[in-house]
Scaffold this motif. Structure first.
Motif, PDB file in Angstrom:
ATOM      1  N   SER A   1       0.835  -1.210   0.000  1.00  0.00           N
ATOM      2  CA  SER A   1       0.000   0.000   0.000  1.00  0.00           C
ATOM      3  C   SER A   1       0.867   1.257   0.000  1.00  0.00           C
ATOM      4  O   SER A   1       0.584   2.217  -0.717  1.00  0.00           O
TER       5      SER A   1
ATOM      6  N   ASP B   1      -5.902  -0.819  -4.697  1.00  0.00           N
ATOM      7  CA  ASP B   1      -5.332  -1.388  -3.475  1.00  0.00           C
ATOM      8  C   ASP B   1      -6.388  -2.246  -2.777  1.00  0.00           C
ATOM      9  O   ASP B   1      -7.256  -1.740  -2.086  1.00  0.00           O
ATOM     10  N   GLU B   2      -6.292  -3.531  -2.982  1.00  0.00           N
ATOM     11  CA  GLU B   2      -7.228  -4.507  -2.416  1.00  0.00           C
ATOM     12  C   GLU B   2      -8.693  -4.091  -2.628  1.00  0.00           C
ATOM     13  O   GLU B   2      -9.471  -4.004  -1.673  1.00  0.00           O
TER      14      GLU B   2
HETATM   15 MG    MG Z   1      -2.079  -2.760   2.113  1.00  0.00          MG
END
Ligand code: MG
Ligand code: ADP
Length: 240
Positions: A41, A161-162
């Motif tokens: 991240s 991001d995810e």
């Molecule tokens: Mg992360």
């Protein structure tokens, strides 16, 4: 499209990004894997300078990421970002969520912005919900709106991001399908995900991170069938 050289970042004593070297050409789809806390991240967030770096250089389309001001705002509008939480404006309709930034940041007139927003909602399969409020939609639908909203700025790069981590399992695929289509259309993408099906299907390249370093940088086939490092073997052993 994205170039990172000698990128280092610390949070206090914690060295979160260690000498990152990464060149991502236009149109490439990069899936970033690695254990929790490995710096995925943070790496994504340095690209649009949501996190400043301590050392090194990052350029996007040949332009160094500016430190601040209007130049940074302009660069950020070139880099779309979709997170785990959808972050839609709850008091705006779906359509307004997608119209807003192009009008405010790009000065596009309302009629054009509306037309464009409908087209983008159509593209993510959700135009029938245009007049609803985010809370009236499912998580998967909200995340598709978030993707349409990012695309409304005509980004050169999309960072995910995810994006499906907060979704109920039955909604994961509708979001991944939108991402697969984007990938096919030639969007330059960095995707942090635990969805290995997506990685195999859509990735041109796998970056595996551990402890702030890029440990493997290879094609999906090689990564999934013949990972080199013990860290990657261990990671795959746990998730597959
Ligand atoms: Mg992360
Ligand atoms: P990943 O996305 O791979 O799980 P992160 O980039 O979120 O990893 O985090 C990398 C490391 O940096 C972790 O140890 C995390 O606890 C730490 N970290 C992340 N953000 C911050 C912050 N704002 N302040 C201090 N430490 C942070």
């Amino acid at each position: 499209m994205i170039s990172m050289t000698g990128v280092n970042k610390h949070y206090g004593d914690l060295h979160v990004l260690k000498d990152i070297e990464l060149e991502i050409p236009t149109g490439q789809v990069v899936v970033m894997l690695g254990p929790s806390g490995s710096g995925k991240s943070t790496l994504c967030r340095t690209i649009n300078r949501l996190e400043p770096i301590d050392r090194g250089a990052i350029t996007i389309d040949g332009v160094p990421v500016p430190a601040e001001g209007r130049a940074l705002a302009r660069l950020r509008s070139d880099v779309g970002m979709v997170f785990q939480s959808f972050n839609l404006f709850s008091h705006k309709t779906v359509l307004e969520n997608v119209m807003l930034a192009p009008m405010k940041v790009r000065g596009i007139d309302k009629v054009k912005a509306k037309e464009r927003a409908h087209a983008l909602l159509e593209r993510v399969g959700i135009d029938s919900q245009a007049d609803k409020y985010p809370a009236q939609l499912s998580g998967g639908q909200q995340q598709r709106v978030a993707i349409a909203r990012s695309l409304a700025m005509d980004p050169k790069v999309m960072l995910f991001d995810e994006p499906t981590s907060a979704l109920d399992p039955e909604m994961v695929n509708e979001v991944l399908d939108v991402m697969v289509n984007l990938a096919k259309e030639g969007m330059t993408m960095i995707v942090v995900t635990h969805e290995m099906g997506f990685a195999r299907k859509a990735a041109d390249r796998i970056i595996f991170m551990a402890d702030g370093s890029i440990i493997e940088d290879t094609d999906p086939d090689t990564f999934f069938t013949a990972p080199e490092s013990d860290r990657a073997k261990d990671f795959l052993g746990k998730i597959l």
